[in-house]
Design an enzyme around this catalytic site. Sequence first.
Site, PDB file in Angstrom:
ATOM      1  N   GLU A 253      -3.151   6.440  -3.512  1.00 24.47           N
ATOM      2  CA  GLU A 253      -1.981   7.189  -3.962  1.00 24.47           C
ATOM      3  C   GLU A 253      -0.705   6.748  -3.238  1.00 24.47           C
ATOM      4  O   GLU A 253       0.390   6.830  -3.795  1.00 24.47           O
ATOM      5  CB  GLU A 253      -2.218   8.689  -3.754  1.00 24.47           C
ATOM      6  CG  GLU A 253      -1.054   9.580  -4.173  1.00 24.47           C
ATOM      7  CD  GLU A 253      -0.648   9.404  -5.630  1.00 24.47           C
ATOM      8  OE1 GLU A 253       0.547   9.644  -5.929  1.00 24.47           O
ATOM      9  OE2 GLU A 253      -1.498   9.034  -6.463  1.00 24.47           O
TER      10      GLU A 253
ATOM     11  N   HIS B 142       0.152   3.628  -2.464  1.00 29.06           N
ATOM     12  CA  HIS B 142       0.674   2.505  -3.244  1.00 29.06           C
ATOM     13  C   HIS B 142       1.283   2.980  -4.560  1.00 29.06           C
ATOM     14  O   HIS B 142       2.367   2.549  -4.960  1.00 29.06           O
ATOM     15  CB  HIS B 142      -0.454   1.510  -3.574  1.00 29.06           C
ATOM     16  CG  HIS B 142      -1.104   0.885  -2.391  1.00 29.06           C
ATOM     17  ND1 HIS B 142      -2.393   1.180  -2.019  1.00 29.06           N
ATOM     18  CD2 HIS B 142      -0.660  -0.037  -1.509  1.00 29.06           C
ATOM     19  CE1 HIS B 142      -2.713   0.457  -0.959  1.00 29.06           C
ATOM     20  NE2 HIS B 142      -1.678  -0.281  -0.618  1.00 29.06           N
TER      21      HIS B 142
ATOM     22  N   GLY C 184       5.749   1.447   2.484  1.00 31.37           N
ATOM     23  CA  GLY C 184       5.447   2.760   3.025  1.00 31.37           C
ATOM     24  C   GLY C 184       5.741   2.839   4.512  1.00 31.37           C
ATOM     25  O   GLY C 184       5.484   1.890   5.257  1.00 31.37           O
TER      26      GLY C 184
ATOM     27  N   LYS D 115       4.133   4.334   6.696  1.00 36.22           N
ATOM     28  CA  LYS D 115       2.935   4.288   7.533  1.00 36.22           C
ATOM     29  C   LYS D 115       2.864   3.007   8.349  1.00 36.22           C
ATOM     30  O   LYS D 115       2.458   3.005   9.504  1.00 36.22           O
ATOM     31  CB  LYS D 115       1.665   4.422   6.693  1.00 36.22           C
ATOM     32  CG  LYS D 115       0.398   4.536   7.561  1.00 36.22           C
ATOM     33  CD  LYS D 115      -0.869   4.396   6.755  1.00 36.22           C
ATOM     34  CE  LYS D 115      -1.202   2.954   6.486  1.00 36.22           C
ATOM     35  NZ  LYS D 115      -1.675   2.226   7.693  1.00 36.22           N
ATOM     36  N   ASP D 116       3.266   1.898   7.745  1.00 37.29           N
ATOM     37  CA  ASP D 116       3.324   0.630   8.454  1.00 37.29           C
ATOM     38  C   ASP D 116       4.731   0.462   9.038  1.00 37.29           C
ATOM     39  O   ASP D 116       5.510  -0.395   8.623  1.00 37.29           O
ATOM     40  CB  ASP D 116       2.969  -0.517   7.508  1.00 37.29           C
ATOM     41  CG  ASP D 116       1.551  -0.397   6.984  1.00 37.29           C
ATOM     42  OD1 ASP D 116       0.619  -0.396   7.807  1.00 37.29           O
ATOM     43  OD2 ASP D 116       1.371  -0.282   5.770  1.00 37.29           O
TER      44      ASP D 116
ATOM     45  N   ARG E 149      -8.068   1.005   4.588  1.00 37.40           N
ATOM     46  CA  ARG E 149      -9.118   0.929   5.613  1.00 37.40           C
ATOM     47  C   ARG E 149      -9.792   2.279   5.859  1.00 37.40           C
ATOM     48  O   ARG E 149     -10.814   2.330   6.555  1.00 37.40           O
ATOM     49  CB  ARG E 149      -8.544   0.365   6.911  1.00 37.40           C
ATOM     50  CG  ARG E 149      -8.247  -1.140   6.845  1.00 37.40           C
ATOM     51  CD  ARG E 149      -7.841  -1.699   8.207  1.00 37.40           C
ATOM     52  NE  ARG E 149      -7.800  -3.155   8.213  1.00 37.40           N
ATOM     53  CZ  ARG E 149      -6.705  -3.883   8.018  1.00 37.40           C
ATOM     54  NH1 ARG E 149      -5.550  -3.277   7.765  1.00 37.40           N
ATOM     55  NH2 ARG E 149      -6.751  -5.199   8.062  1.00 37.40           N
TER      56      ARG E 149
END
Length: 281
Positions: free
Chosen positions: A32, A34, A144, A146-147, A184
Amino acid sequence: MQVLSSIAAVREARAAVGATLGFVPTMGFLHEGHLSLVRRAKTECGAVAVSIFINPTQFAPGEDLDRYPRALERDLDLLRGAGAAFVFTPQAAEMYPPGFATSIDVGPVARPLEGAVRPGHFSGVATVVTKLFNIVQPTRAYFGQKDGQQCAVIRRLVTDLNMPLEVMVCDTVRSESGLALSSRNSYLGAEERERAVLLHESLRAAQARVAAGERDASVVREVVRSVLAREPAFAVDYVSVADPLELNELEWIGDEALVSLAVRVGATRLIDNMVVRPGMN
């Protein structure tokens, strides 16, 4: 939706799209997070392109290149539903033909944190992203949060090389438990997934402490570590409180800071981060 495997075909498709193209680079096994990038790009651009390419140059020896999760047909079905105009699915030989020798060093922003733990990783990221930008020629590219360090690396890359596109960084998408969505995560067992919730809890604890007025970055790092310490099986690679753009470690938090961490949960290494600001709820 077109599915294209050659650079020449992508360039032809790009020419047919017109002026405004959003681009979402991925390594596949979509979730979700992506799809939220694709949907946002769809609302802001005339068309959206996506790449699915597991880039070998950003994996060090012994990392999970061979077992990285793959589900191409499922991914393509999801992208059709999300409204992508075309998807670029090259083989490694298309991106790195015989004799390929160029790599990109983005400098200090790529060296701490993930760069220190995974030497060469961000050179691989910067090189493949530069190639993808040159091939796809997007108006805006979507990533995103997150990275977080990867976003900082790509922003520096685009600025320094005067690339004619906007880098759009979108909020981290999380499960109901707070775990940041990641391909992952598929490596995690049920019990590991429950324990991994502590990553987000540690970041929220840091956010609450800063919102309450704490400015000493060393105290905030200790807040994160104290929450992670509730799970003795965790192996903590790092806890960082840094400038969000340059990733220099902070002693004192001013307007904002990027709190980030990397933790091994069993055999799986997870990263997460949060931008914190004084006074932010």
